[in-house]
Design a protein around this motif. Structure first.
Motif, short mmCIF file in Angstrom:
data_model
loop_
_atom_site.label_atom_id
_atom_site.label_comp_id
_atom_site.label_asym_id
_atom_site.label_seq_id
_atom_site.Cartn_x
_atom_site.Cartn_y
_atom_site.Cartn_z
N UNK A 133 -28.92 -31.85 31.99
CA UNK A 133 -27.56 -32.21 30.71
C UNK A 133 -26.64 -31.37 30.84
N UNK A 134 -27.09 -29.96 31.63
CA UNK A 134 -26.54 -28.88 31.61
C UNK A 134 -25.53 -28.48 33.00
N UNK A 135 -25.81 -29.80 33.73
CA UNK A 135 -24.64 -30.15 34.76
C UNK A 135 -23.67 -30.75 33.88
N UNK A 136 -23.54 -31.09 32.92
CA UNK A 136 -22.10 -31.63 32.55
C UNK A 136 -21.58 -30.30 31.44
N UNK A 137 -22.92 -29.30 31.58
CA UNK A 137 -21.21 -28.57 30.89
C UNK A 137 -20.73 -27.54 32.22
N UNK A 138 -19.61 -27.69 31.44
CA UNK A 138 -18.09 -27.51 32.68
C UNK A 138 -17.32 -25.75 32.51
N UNK A 139 -18.03 -26.21 30.65
CA UNK A 139 -16.37 -25.15 29.99
C UNK A 139 -17.65 -24.19 28.92
N UNK A 140 -18.08 -23.36 28.20
CA UNK A 140 -18.46 -22.45 27.24
C UNK A 140 -18.08 -23.07 26.16
N UNK A 141 -16.97 -24.02 26.01
CA UNK A 141 -16.89 -24.52 24.76
C UNK A 141 -17.58 -26.00 24.57
N UNK A 142 -17.65 -26.17 26.07
CA UNK A 142 -18.83 -28.15 26.46
C UNK A 142 -19.65 -26.97 25.40
N UNK A 143 -21.10 -26.78 25.55
CA UNK A 143 -21.59 -25.54 25.49
C UNK A 143 -21.45 -25.62 23.55
N UNK A 144 -20.75 -24.67 23.90
CA UNK A 144 -20.57 -24.64 22.07
C UNK A 144 -21.41 -26.12 21.16
N UNK A 145 -20.00 -27.52 21.71
CA UNK A 145 -19.52 -27.79 21.04
C UNK A 145 -20.99 -28.90 21.01
N UNK A 146 -22.07 -28.94 22.28
CA UNK A 146 -23.21 -29.42 21.98
C UNK A 146 -23.89 -29.18 21.20
N UNK A 147 -23.40 -27.94 21.00
CA UNK A 147 -25.25 -26.57 19.70
C UNK A 147 -24.56 -27.63 18.46
N UNK A 148 -22.94 -27.30 18.39
CA UNK A 148 -22.57 -27.63 16.81
C UNK A 148 -22.67 -29.44 16.45
N UNK A 149 -22.47 -30.01 17.62
CA UNK A 149 -23.31 -31.51 17.55
C UNK A 149 -24.53 -31.63 17.37
N UNK A 150 -25.32 -31.11 17.81
CA UNK A 150 -26.73 -31.38 16.88
C UNK A 150 -27.70 -30.04 16.14
N UNK A 151 -25.97 -29.16 16.04
CA UNK A 151 -27.25 -28.30 14.59
C UNK A 151 -26.36 -29.42 13.02
N UNK A 152 -25.81 -29.90 13.48
CA UNK A 152 -24.50 -30.28 12.25
C UNK A 152 -23.70 -29.12 12.16
N UNK A 153 -23.45 -27.79 12.45
CA UNK A 153 -22.23 -26.97 12.25
C UNK A 153 -21.22 -27.59 11.60
N UNK A 154 -20.25 -26.36 11.30
CA UNK A 154 -19.02 -26.60 10.62
C UNK A 154 -17.85 -26.25 11.91
N UNK A 155 -16.56 -26.43 11.60
CA UNK A 155 -15.84 -26.55 13.02
C UNK A 155 -15.06 -25.54 12.66
N UNK A 156 -14.90 -25.12 11.51
CA UNK A 156 -14.03 -24.25 11.24
C UNK A 156 -13.98 -22.78 11.57
N UNK A 157 -13.55 -21.24 11.97
CA UNK A 157 -13.37 -20.62 12.37
C UNK A 157 -14.36 -19.51 11.49
#
Length: 87
Positions: A63-87
């Motif tokens: 799955x790491x091959x799909x990470x094109x940007x660090x935003x992709x990494x953060x998005x994946x973590x947020x999705x899986x841990x249920x993080x809020x999307x506010x700054x």
């Protein structure tokens, strides 16, 4: 683990990369392509290990091959841990 903001996730990812020797530019834009950040394959593998350990989630092999940007990494973590999307 309590709920984390997106900014906290970004900071954790960047902190981990820097602590493991990645030379990231000041004012880094997380939308920059990973390849332009001069991160090698070991940096990405190490990042995946950190994600799995720190956040208690599994990143399926390859799955790491799909990470094109660090935003992709953060998005994946947020999705899986249920993080809020506010700054």
């Amino acid at each position: 683990m309590g709920e984390l903001s997106r900014r906290q996730l970004e900071e954790r990812v960047l902190k981990h990369l820097r602590e493991n020797g990645a030379e990231l530019p000041d004012g880094l834009d997380l939308a920059m392509p990973i390849k332009d950040l001069q991160l090698d394959s070991w940096d990405v593998v190490n990042l995946v290990f950190m994600i799995e350990e720190e956040f208690g989630i599994e990143v399926p092999q390859g799955e790491e091959a799909a990470f094109e940007t660090l935003n992709d990494v953060v998005d994946m973590i947020a999705e899986r841990v249920g993080a809020v999307s506010v700054a």
